[in-house]
Motif scaffolding. Structure first.
Motif, PDB file in Angstrom:
ATOM      1  N   TYR A   1      -0.146   1.107 -18.857  1.00  0.00           N
ATOM      2  CA  TYR A   1       1.019   1.961 -19.066  1.00  0.00           C
ATOM      3  C   TYR A   1       1.637   2.299 -17.718  1.00  0.00           C
ATOM      4  O   TYR A   1       0.982   2.924 -16.874  1.00  0.00           O
ATOM      5  N   PRO A   2       2.888   1.902 -17.488  1.00  0.00           N
ATOM      6  CA  PRO A   2       3.516   2.127 -16.187  1.00  0.00           C
ATOM      7  C   PRO A   2       3.809   3.606 -15.926  1.00  0.00           C
ATOM      8  O   PRO A   2       3.807   4.428 -16.837  1.00  0.00           O
ATOM      9  N   VAL A   3       4.068   3.887 -14.669  1.00  0.00           N
ATOM     10  CA  VAL A   3       4.453   5.230 -14.234  1.00  0.00           C
ATOM     11  C   VAL A   3       5.971   5.240 -14.071  1.00  0.00           C
ATOM     12  O   VAL A   3       6.543   4.342 -13.444  1.00  0.00           O
ATOM     13  N   SER A   4       6.637   6.248 -14.626  1.00  0.00           N
ATOM     14  CA  SER A   4       8.098   6.352 -14.524  1.00  0.00           C
ATOM     15  C   SER A   4       8.505   6.789 -13.124  1.00  0.00           C
ATOM     16  O   SER A   4       7.681   7.248 -12.329  1.00  0.00           O
ATOM     17  N   SER A   5       9.783   6.699 -12.828  1.00  0.00           N
ATOM     18  CA  SER A   5      10.294   7.133 -11.522  1.00  0.00           C
ATOM     19  C   SER A   5      10.108   8.637 -11.327  1.00  0.00           C
ATOM     20  O   SER A   5      10.086   9.125 -10.208  1.00  0.00           O
ATOM     21  N   GLU A   6       9.934   9.384 -12.437  1.00  0.00           N
ATOM     22  CA  GLU A   6       9.676  10.829 -12.353  1.00  0.00           C
ATOM     23  C   GLU A   6       8.187  11.132 -12.143  1.00  0.00           C
ATOM     24  O   GLU A   6       7.808  12.284 -11.983  1.00  0.00           O
ATOM     25  N   GLY A   7       7.350  10.102 -12.178  1.00  0.00           N
ATOM     26  CA  GLY A   7       5.921  10.292 -11.930  1.00  0.00           C
ATOM     27  C   GLY A   7       5.087  10.524 -13.174  1.00  0.00           C
ATOM     28  O   GLY A   7       3.943  10.956 -13.069  1.00  0.00           O
TER      29      GLY A   7
ATOM     30  N   GLY B   1     -11.795   7.258 -12.790  1.00  0.00           N
ATOM     31  CA  GLY B   1     -11.630   6.350 -11.675  1.00  0.00           C
ATOM     32  C   GLY B   1     -11.195   7.056 -10.412  1.00  0.00           C
ATOM     33  O   GLY B   1     -11.256   8.282 -10.318  1.00  0.00           O
ATOM     34  N   ALA B   2     -10.773   6.256  -9.437  1.00  0.00           N
ATOM     35  CA  ALA B   2     -10.404   6.789  -8.133  1.00  0.00           C
ATOM     36  C   ALA B   2      -9.376   5.878  -7.482  1.00  0.00           C
ATOM     37  O   ALA B   2      -9.246   4.709  -7.841  1.00  0.00           O
ATOM     38  N   ILE B   3      -8.660   6.442  -6.525  1.00  0.00           N
ATOM     39  CA  ILE B   3      -7.737   5.662  -5.703  1.00  0.00           C
ATOM     40  C   ILE B   3      -8.003   6.043  -4.246  1.00  0.00           C
ATOM     41  O   ILE B   3      -8.330   7.191  -3.947  1.00  0.00           O
ATOM     42  N   ALA B   4      -7.919   5.040  -3.376  1.00  0.00           N
ATOM     43  CA  ALA B   4      -8.217   5.250  -1.960  1.00  0.00           C
ATOM     44  C   ALA B   4      -7.172   6.153  -1.308  1.00  0.00           C
ATOM     45  O   ALA B   4      -6.066   6.313  -1.822  1.00  0.00           O
ATOM     46  N   PRO B   5      -7.521   6.738  -0.152  1.00  0.00           N
ATOM     47  CA  PRO B   5      -6.527   7.526   0.583  1.00  0.00           C
ATOM     48  C   PRO B   5      -5.302   6.672   0.915  1.00  0.00           C
ATOM     49  O   PRO B   5      -5.406   5.461   1.102  1.00  0.00           O
ATOM     50  N   PHE B   6      -4.163   7.321   0.974  1.00  0.00           N
ATOM     51  CA  PHE B   6      -2.904   6.626   1.236  1.00  0.00           C
ATOM     52  C   PHE B   6      -2.777   6.343   2.731  1.00  0.00           C
ATOM     53  O   PHE B   6      -2.588   7.260   3.531  1.00  0.00           O
TER      54      PHE B   6
ATOM     55  N   GLY C   1       0.818  -1.208   0.000  1.00  0.00           N
ATOM     56  CA  GLY C   1       0.000   0.000   0.000  1.00  0.00           C
ATOM     57  C   GLY C   1       0.852   1.259   0.000  1.00  0.00           C
ATOM     58  O   GLY C   1       2.001   1.248   0.422  1.00  0.00           O
ATOM     59  N   VAL C   2       0.266   2.334  -0.506  1.00  0.00           N
ATOM     60  CA  VAL C   2       0.971   3.619  -0.553  1.00  0.00           C
ATOM     61  C   VAL C   2       1.011   4.193   0.862  1.00  0.00           C
ATOM     62  O   VAL C   2      -0.033   4.327   1.512  1.00  0.00           O
ATOM     63  N   PRO C   3       2.214   4.530   1.372  1.00  0.00           N
ATOM     64  CA  PRO C   3       2.333   5.016   2.750  1.00  0.00           C
ATOM     65  C   PRO C   3       1.612   6.346   2.969  1.00  0.00           C
ATOM     66  O   PRO C   3       1.499   7.156   2.043  1.00  0.00           O
ATOM     67  N   PRO C   4       1.136   6.572   4.203  1.00  0.00           N
ATOM     68  CA  PRO C   4       0.387   7.794   4.485  1.00  0.00           C
ATOM     69  C   PRO C   4       1.212   9.070   4.290  1.00  0.00           C
ATOM     70  O   PRO C   4       0.654  10.111   3.972  1.00  0.00           O
ATOM     71  N   GLN C   5       2.515   8.993   4.444  1.00  0.00           N
ATOM     72  CA  GLN C   5       3.336  10.194   4.293  1.00  0.00           C
ATOM     73  C   GLN C   5       3.550  10.574   2.832  1.00  0.00           C
ATOM     74  O   GLN C   5       4.156  11.591   2.537  1.00  0.00           O
TER      75      GLN C   5
ATOM     76  N   ALA D   1      -0.508  15.495  -3.268  1.00  0.00           N
ATOM     77  CA  ALA D   1      -0.452  16.292  -4.488  1.00  0.00           C
ATOM     78  C   ALA D   1       0.175  15.505  -5.628  1.00  0.00           C
ATOM     79  O   ALA D   1       0.003  15.837  -6.792  1.00  0.00           O
ATOM     80  N   ALA D   2       0.897  14.445  -5.289  1.00  0.00           N
ATOM     81  CA  ALA D   2       1.554  13.617  -6.300  1.00  0.00           C
ATOM     82  C   ALA D   2       0.701  12.397  -6.651  1.00  0.00           C
ATOM     83  O   ALA D   2       1.216  11.347  -7.000  1.00  0.00           O
ATOM     84  N   LEU D   3      -0.599  12.549  -6.567  1.00  0.00           N
ATOM     85  CA  LEU D   3      -1.544  11.463  -6.816  1.00  0.00           C
ATOM     86  C   LEU D   3      -1.259  10.745  -8.131  1.00  0.00           C
ATOM     87  O   LEU D   3      -1.311   9.520  -8.217  1.00  0.00           O
ATOM     88  N   PHE D   4      -0.931  11.488  -9.173  1.00  0.00           N
ATOM     89  CA  PHE D   4      -0.732  10.889 -10.491  1.00  0.00           C
ATOM     90  C   PHE D   4       0.494   9.980 -10.550  1.00  0.00           C
ATOM     91  O   PHE D   4       0.627   9.185 -11.465  1.00  0.00           O
ATOM     92  N   ARG D   5       1.376  10.070  -9.559  1.00  0.00           N
ATOM     93  CA  ARG D   5       2.523   9.156  -9.486  1.00  0.00           C
ATOM     94  C   ARG D   5       2.074   7.723  -9.231  1.00  0.00           C
ATOM     95  O   ARG D   5       2.857   6.787  -9.370  1.00  0.00           O
ATOM     96  N   TYR D   6       0.791   7.550  -8.839  1.00  0.00           N
ATOM     97  CA  TYR D   6       0.275   6.238  -8.480  1.00  0.00           C
ATOM     98  C   TYR D   6      -0.841   5.776  -9.420  1.00  0.00           C
ATOM     99  O   TYR D   6      -1.470   4.756  -9.163  1.00  0.00           O
TER     100      TYR D   6
END
Length: 179
Positions: free
Chosen positions: A148-154, A116-121, A83-87, A91-96
């Protein structure tokens, strides 16, 4: 996620009404997180697009479906593991958010939009996400989702990492890596 063992379904996925359930690990499509396709939620009635720019015959066919009780739709349910950590920066939602392109083995009534949507981190084993709402033609037998994957730059990569292929008739789903 290096282990081939998948984490159990989170409560959000377990609570969804599923058209077809499956557990397919599509690999690390977000840096540090595997994309696990969990199933197709639905079916439910879709709203017809207000502006129609397609073929008049297709529009008439869609109206017939509406008169017959509506046009069915679905969403693709997935989880990121871990899971995506709470910290993580909200604002970087699109990185996920993995890019997804949906196709069926029959023509779609309109060009599907990727919402679509993604749950809170909150961390944990998984973070739930849902993509769609997409039309489900009554004659469809095979659905294909190009991921399509997300790059390390987001940023979303331009080439798909592979394809999630869902066979509705056989009730099977599998990951087909690109290349």
């Amino acid at each position: 996620m290096k282990s081939s063992r998948l984490p159990p379904r989170g409560p959000a996925v377990a609570a969804r009404s599923m058209l077809q359930a499956f557990d397919v690990d599509c690999g690390e499509l977000v840096p540090g997180h595997n994309f696990i396709a969990r199933g197709l939620a639905g079916p439910y009635e879709l709203t017809v697009p207000q502006e129609w720019d397609g073929d008049a015959g297709e529009y008439e066919q869609m109206l017939e479906y509406l008169d017959g009780g509506g046009y069915l739709g679905f969403s693709l349910e997935y989880e990121l593991a871990p899971g995506v950590p709470p910290q993580s920066d909200g604002a970087a939602l699109f990185r996920y958010l993995v890019g997804i392109q949906y196709e069926a083995d029959v023509p779609l009534p309109w060009e599907p939009q990727d919402g679509g949507a993604i749950a809170p981190f909150t961390g944990g084993d998984t973070t739930h996400g849902s993509r769609g709402d997409w039309p489900l033609p009554p004659q469809a037998r095979v659905l294909t989702f190009s991921l399509y994957p997300v790059s390390s730059e987001g940023f979303t990569e331009e080439e798909p990492a592979g394809h999630l292929v869902v066979d509705l008739q056989k009730a099977e789903a599998h990951w087909r890596p690109a290349g």
